[in-house]
Design a protein around this motif. Sequence first.
Motif, mmCIF file in Angstrom:
data_model
loop_
_atom_site.group_PDB
_atom_site.id
_atom_site.type_symbol
_atom_site.label_atom_id
_atom_site.label_comp_id
_atom_site.label_asym_id
_atom_site.label_seq_id
_atom_site.Cartn_x
_atom_site.Cartn_y
_atom_site.Cartn_z
ATOM 1 N N ASN A 92 0.823 -1.214 0.000
ATOM 2 C CA ASN A 92 0.000 0.000 0.000
ATOM 3 C C ASN A 92 0.857 1.265 0.000
ATOM 4 N N PHE A 93 2.018 1.181 -0.648
ATOM 5 C CA PHE A 93 2.897 2.338 -0.807
ATOM 6 C C PHE A 93 2.818 2.857 -2.245
ATOM 7 N N MET A 94 2.784 4.169 -2.411
ATOM 8 C CA MET A 94 2.901 4.766 -3.737
ATOM 9 C C MET A 94 4.360 4.651 -4.177
ATOM 10 N N VAL A 95 4.597 4.209 -5.404
ATOM 11 C CA VAL A 95 5.973 3.916 -5.812
ATOM 12 C C VAL A 95 6.500 4.859 -6.888
ATOM 13 N N ASP A 96 5.664 5.731 -7.421
ATOM 14 C CA ASP A 96 6.125 6.706 -8.412
ATOM 15 C C ASP A 96 5.887 8.131 -7.927
ATOM 16 N N VAL A 97 5.943 8.315 -6.612
ATOM 17 C CA VAL A 97 5.708 9.642 -6.050
ATOM 18 C C VAL A 97 6.763 10.620 -6.565
ATOM 19 N N GLN A 98 6.337 11.825 -6.902
ATOM 20 C CA GLN A 98 7.255 12.850 -7.389
ATOM 21 C C GLN A 98 7.734 13.696 -6.212
ATOM 22 N N ILE A 99 9.048 13.791 -6.057
ATOM 23 C CA ILE A 99 9.636 14.460 -4.888
ATOM 24 C C ILE A 99 9.773 15.948 -5.192
ATOM 25 N N ARG A 100 8.798 16.711 -4.739
ATOM 26 C CA ARG A 100 8.775 18.134 -5.069
ATOM 27 C C ARG A 100 8.744 19.043 -3.852
ATOM 28 N N ASN A 101 8.714 18.468 -2.668
ATOM 29 C CA ASN A 101 8.815 19.302 -1.467
ATOM 30 C C ASN A 101 9.386 18.469 -0.326
ATOM 31 N N ASN A 102 9.542 19.097 0.813
ATOM 32 C CA ASN A 102 10.203 18.470 1.951
ATOM 33 C C ASN A 102 9.450 17.232 2.433
ATOM 34 N N LYS A 103 8.133 17.330 2.523
ATOM 35 C CA LYS A 103 7.325 16.205 2.989
ATOM 36 C C LYS A 103 7.502 14.989 2.084
ATOM 37 N N LEU A 104 7.473 15.213 0.778
ATOM 38 C CA LEU A 104 7.583 14.106 -0.169
ATOM 39 C C LEU A 104 8.997 13.524 -0.190
ATOM 40 N N PHE A 105 9.997 14.357 0.104
ATOM 41 C CA PHE A 105 11.374 13.862 0.174
ATOM 42 C C PHE A 105 11.505 12.812 1.276
ATOM 43 N N TYR A 106 11.019 13.148 2.458
ATOM 44 C CA TYR A 106 11.142 12.204 3.574
ATOM 45 C C TYR A 106 10.212 11.006 3.404
ATOM 46 N N ARG A 107 9.072 11.209 2.750
ATOM 47 C CA ARG A 107 8.202 10.063 2.472
ATOM 48 C C ARG A 107 8.904 9.096 1.524
ATOM 49 N N ALA A 108 9.572 9.631 0.506
ATOM 50 C CA ALA A 108 10.281 8.781 -0.450
ATOM 51 C C ALA A 108 11.382 7.979 0.242
ATOM 52 N N ILE A 109 12.086 8.622 1.170
ATOM 53 C CA ILE A 109 13.125 7.910 1.919
ATOM 54 C C ILE A 109 12.517 6.749 2.698
#
Length: 455
Positions: free
Chosen positions: A424-441
């Motif tokens: 249940n993880f999104m795998v093509d998330v676009q890293i465009r801000n701080n929140k999405l950066f840490y989510r991608a990590i």
Amino acid sequence: MMTATASTLPFTERSNPLTQNIDVADCKGIVDMLHSCDEEMLAGSFQFPEPEDHLVVMSGCGTSGRMAFLAATTFNRLLIENGKQACCAYLIAGGDRALLTSQEAPEDDPLLGASELQQAAAGKKKVIYIGITCGLSAPYVAGQLDHCLQHLETFTPLLMGFNPEMKHAAKDNKAFILNPVVGPEPITGSTRMKGGSATKILLDTILLLAAQKAVDQCAINEHTVRAFLGAYTQCVESVYSKAADISCLVSNAGKSLQASGHIYYFGAGTAGIMGCIDASECVPTYGSDPEDVRGFLQGGYDTLNNAAGCLDNLGPLYRLSWKDFCDDKLGQFKSSDSAIFLLSSPDNGIIQHSVSSVCPSSDATSTSYGRVNSFPSSSLQVRAVSNLCNKFMIAMRLGEFALKLVCNSVSTGAHIMVGKACQNFMVDVQIRNNKLFYRAIRIVQAESFHPKIQG
């Protein structure tokens, strides 16, 4: 950097055990899992203050800002229709273009947030500020809250979110905080879903009851609030009683994306706006092409009624009227595309008229011209809240909520079918801000079973 344990993550960033196998479920299984998550959203209780004053400013980023826009414009119209002065304003990080496309970078700018709030409140003596941030972490909203706390003679701040571990915002009773537990998202971190739905419930409840009190001078008590919230609980059950129909929509939409086709939402009024909102969220969530899922609104910007007016000059992604679709897309509409009509009535005549207005060579059951489907929100059976006046269109608010759940199911299920989720993880998330950066990590850590990321 060590992997964060589930207990230390914000609720909005936790993986929901109810949907860990959503990536391998069939269409009916996907819808059933989303049903379980939406029931979880309404399992708790909501409490909030009831502020009254000259201006109400609702603000947020992404879906939160879009829900603020919908609430502000809807309730201004209702107040005017009932002989009262409009008193609501909305702010969204990235401005009105963020209503239709993702604009993540401004979400990280607290100074921009404070400046835009200051402009919106200029000349007002008393302002109720409702800052919406599902994880209680958006810098854009934080800057606005800080501005409010420095000017309490003017502002009464209310912070709305869904991360109960963050309690410091209400320190010294300088700000109200509305922070119920709605459980983790069905797609980890995708607060457009339960977070956005809970935001709509809370804003509708606060503003509808306040409008009723202002117009009818009637008392609002806990029983009234619980009855109103109970209507949303019924609405969730009514939506998912149509699970077979929703599964069909998911299947058709997924097949369209699998065949490199498109999903097009069409609707009038707020039903159409719900489709446009859902479409706007697919790019940042699933890394989809901006043209994969589009929403088109009868009447275009005249119906949208946004503060900045027509945005056609910003490019093709901002052309949103039915006429724009006929001019730009109809000639390219193919058998692999899906057209989904979001309607306020189940009447077959209205369905046929809507379809023929956009796809003149098609009928409501034809697949030769593409997959044409409709979902009339008024086919859902929800008991009326007896002590709320029809003049405030309670049923319409519930219909909007129902269509949000359906659209979220369609776009989520369709992207799962093309491999945009692992567990249940999104795998093509676009890293465009701080929140999405840490989510991608965190996603990389979870999927690689690696406790530490170098660099």
